[in-house]
Design a protein around this motif. Structure first.
Motif, mmCIF file in Angstrom:
data_model
loop_
_atom_site.group_PDB
_atom_site.id
_atom_site.type_symbol
_atom_site.label_atom_id
_atom_site.label_comp_id
_atom_site.label_asym_id
_atom_site.label_seq_id
_atom_site.Cartn_x
_atom_site.Cartn_y
_atom_site.Cartn_z
ATOM 1 N N THR A 1 -1.693 -16.113 8.943
ATOM 2 C CA THR A 1 -2.252 -14.834 9.381
ATOM 3 C C THR A 1 -1.983 -13.774 8.326
ATOM 4 O O THR A 1 -0.997 -13.857 7.590
ATOM 5 N N ILE A 2 -2.850 -12.777 8.244
ATOM 6 C CA ILE A 2 -2.594 -11.627 7.381
ATOM 7 C C ILE A 2 -1.920 -10.569 8.246
ATOM 8 O O ILE A 2 -2.526 -10.029 9.174
ATOM 9 N N VAL A 3 -0.651 -10.325 7.957
ATOM 10 C CA VAL A 3 0.197 -9.483 8.795
ATOM 11 C C VAL A 3 0.342 -8.099 8.159
ATOM 12 O O VAL A 3 0.793 -7.975 7.019
ATOM 13 N N PHE A 4 -0.025 -7.067 8.899
ATOM 14 C CA PHE A 4 0.094 -5.684 8.433
ATOM 15 C C PHE A 4 1.342 -5.052 9.043
ATOM 16 O O PHE A 4 1.621 -5.233 10.234
ATOM 17 N N ILE A 5 2.090 -4.303 8.223
ATOM 18 C CA ILE A 5 3.328 -3.670 8.693
ATOM 19 C C ILE A 5 3.368 -2.232 8.199
ATOM 20 O O ILE A 5 3.223 -1.976 6.997
ATOM 21 N N ASP A 6 3.574 -1.287 9.119
ATOM 22 C CA ASP A 6 3.662 0.123 8.739
ATOM 23 C C ASP A 6 5.093 0.469 8.345
ATOM 24 O O ASP A 6 6.049 -0.204 8.749
ATOM 25 N N GLU A 7 5.244 1.549 7.593
ATOM 26 C CA GLU A 7 6.525 1.874 6.973
ATOM 27 C C GLU A 7 7.591 2.381 7.932
ATOM 28 O O GLU A 7 8.765 2.460 7.564
ATOM 29 N N ILE B 1 0.862 -1.181 0.000
ATOM 30 C CA ILE B 1 0.000 0.000 0.000
ATOM 31 C C ILE B 1 0.896 1.227 0.000
ATOM 32 O O ILE B 1 1.726 1.411 0.893
ATOM 33 N N LYS B 2 0.737 2.054 -1.033
ATOM 34 C CA LYS B 2 1.557 3.250 -1.181
ATOM 35 C C LYS B 2 0.692 4.492 -1.059
ATOM 36 O O LYS B 2 -0.524 4.411 -1.019
ATOM 37 N N GLY B 3 1.359 5.641 -1.052
ATOM 38 C CA GLY B 3 0.621 6.899 -1.023
ATOM 39 C C GLY B 3 1.287 7.901 -0.104
ATOM 40 O O GLY B 3 2.105 7.558 0.747
ATOM 41 N N ASP B 4 0.926 9.167 -0.281
ATOM 42 C CA ASP B 4 1.481 10.232 0.543
ATOM 43 C C ASP B 4 0.843 10.232 1.929
ATOM 44 O O ASP B 4 -0.066 9.455 2.219
ATOM 45 N N SER B 5 1.309 11.132 2.775
ATOM 46 C CA SER B 5 0.745 11.275 4.116
ATOM 47 C C SER B 5 -0.723 11.678 4.030
ATOM 48 O O SER B 5 -1.165 12.283 3.055
ATOM 49 N N ALA B 6 -1.468 11.336 5.069
ATOM 50 C CA ALA B 6 -2.879 11.717 5.197
ATOM 51 C C ALA B 6 -3.773 11.067 4.152
ATOM 52 O O ALA B 6 -4.811 11.611 3.784
ATOM 53 N N THR B 7 -3.375 9.884 3.663
ATOM 54 C CA THR B 7 -4.235 9.169 2.713
ATOM 55 C C THR B 7 -4.923 7.970 3.355
ATOM 56 O O THR B 7 -5.627 7.232 2.678
ATOM 57 N N GLY B 8 -4.711 7.757 4.646
ATOM 58 C CA GLY B 8 -5.434 6.702 5.345
ATOM 59 C C GLY B 8 -4.673 5.411 5.544
ATOM 60 O O GLY B 8 -5.215 4.446 6.093
ATOM 61 N N LYS B 9 -3.404 5.367 5.128
ATOM 62 C CA LYS B 9 -2.630 4.130 5.250
ATOM 63 C C LYS B 9 -2.402 3.754 6.711
ATOM 64 O O LYS B 9 -2.666 2.629 7.128
ATOM 65 N N THR B 10 -1.886 4.708 7.480
ATOM 66 C CA THR B 10 -1.577 4.436 8.885
ATOM 67 C C THR B 10 -2.845 4.217 9.694
ATOM 68 O O THR B 10 -2.868 3.404 10.628
ATOM 69 N N THR B 11 -3.912 4.911 9.330
ATOM 70 C CA THR B 11 -5.192 4.711 10.016
ATOM 71 C C THR B 11 -5.647 3.264 9.886
ATOM 72 O O THR B 11 -6.129 2.656 10.851
ATOM 73 N N LEU B 12 -5.485 2.699 8.705
ATOM 74 C CA LEU B 12 -5.853 1.302 8.486
ATOM 75 C C LEU B 12 -5.053 0.381 9.402
ATOM 76 O O LEU B 12 -5.620 -0.499 10.069
ATOM 77 N N VAL B 13 -3.747 0.577 9.462
ATOM 78 C CA VAL B 13 -2.895 -0.258 10.313
ATOM 79 C C VAL B 13 -3.270 -0.089 11.783
ATOM 80 O O VAL B 13 -3.345 -1.064 12.540
ATOM 81 N N ASP B 14 -3.531 1.146 12.196
ATOM 82 C CA ASP B 14 -3.921 1.406 13.588
ATOM 83 C C ASP B 14 -5.209 0.661 13.948
ATOM 84 O O ASP B 14 -5.338 0.106 15.051
#
Length: 320
Positions: free
Chosen positions: A80-86, A27-40
């Motif tokens: 398991t489906i493992v999510f990892i933040d950048e 999952i790519k994209g600039d800040s404030a696009t919802g990526k980190t929110t999803l992981v949280d």
């Protein structure tokens, strides 16, 4: 682990819905696009369940991997489906790549940078598109091949210079079927060398042929070059072996079903990327036949005038 999995994550403010079908999704994209929110949200639900105020629906357990003890944690995670933040420093390391290769998990990785140690598909790189309270993943690179620099593309592409990722059977095939004297075909000797070959070449029309199943980490820098320079065409099938299998030359009872839904047959703990699976499948179905396949050296039957056009059927509007 194998198969495709739909994931729905929501709370009172936002709703995500997407499907993953390979062991590595980016999952790519600039800040404030919802990526980190999803992981949280994935993390909060795993830790607190329904008390988190989050609803997560998926056939598999979803959780977040992070921190200095990531290796110890990963050793205890299965199917398991493992999510990892950048912001995790282990992401670009060889140790992490080796751990992924040996595991039977699926990984959803949030990163703005390419991860050259991991062979991920150009089809599994996504951005997040938001619309009101709903967010879904949209594919950033969603085709098997892309034409860049010619928005009014109408006529067949006739490259002067062809760069083939492969140095073995795939290269021998494209070199062998090239009939135009003004077209040079070279091997890059690996996906990481393609960018350098593009920089060196001064040809007006260049065709790159690479395994889309593992070319994802190269897309960023190649795309940036394409945006600055016209005349570069990318042809990215899953792999050369996939082209042969799809041509109908090889026969097998389950072959059609496998090609329609490969994710249902490719075990992530055995195959880090799909092109390895397709190579093994082609070797197996052609064993003891006229079309016996070896990746190291091309069986010349594939260059026969009645055979090669079948392999090239998907290579529309590109003339070698």
């Amino acid at each position: 682990m194998k198969g495709s999995y739909e994931i729905t994550v929501s709370n009172a403010k936002i709703h995500y819905n997407f499907t993953i079908r390979r062991n590595i999704t980016i999952i790519k994209g600039d800040s404030a696009t919802g990526k980190t929110t999803l992981v949280d949200m994935i993390r909060d639900y795993y830790e607190a369940g329904d008390d988190s105020g989050i609803v997560l629906i998926c056939e598999r357990t979803c959780r977040v991997l992070e921190g200095r003890n990531w290796r110890i944690l990963l050793d205890g995670i299965e199917k398991t489906i493992v999510f990892i933040d950048e912001d995790n420093s282990f992401l670009p390391t060889n140790e992490f790549a080796e751990a992924v290769q040996k595991s039977d998990n699926y990984y959803v990785i949030v990163t703005r940078e390419g991860l050259p140690n991991l062979p991920y598909s150009v089809e599994e790189i996504y951005g997040i598109r938001e619309s009101g309270k709903y967010a879904s993943l949209k594919q950033t690179y969603n085709e098997l091949y892309h034409i860049y620099g010619r928005t009014d593309y109408r006529e067949p592409v006739k490259p002067e210079y062809v760069i083939v990722e492969d140095s073995n059977a795939g290269y021998e095939f494209f070199k062998g079927i090239s009939k135009r004297e003004e077209c040079s075909v070279i091997s890059a000797g690996g996906k990481s060398n393609i960018f350098g070959e593009l920089i060196k070449s001064r040809a007006a029309q260049i065709l790159v042929i690479a395994d889309g199943a593992a070319f994802g980490s190269e897309m960023d820098r190649v795309m940036k070059l394409i945006m600055r320079r016209k005349g570069i065409v990318l042809y990215l099938p899953e792999s050369f072996e996939w082209l042969i299998l799809k041509s109908g030359i090889a026969e097998g009872k389950e072959l059609k079903t496998i090609l329609e839904k490969p994710e249902e047959f490719i075990e992530s703990s055995e195959y880090l990327s799909w092109e390895r699976f397709f190579t093994n499948l082609l070797v197996r179905v052609t064993k003891d036949t006229y079309f016996k396949y070896s990746k190291r050296k091309l069986n010349e039957v594939y260059l026969h005038e009645n055979i090669s056009p079948k392999i090239l059927r998907d290579m529309v509007e590109i003339e070698l």
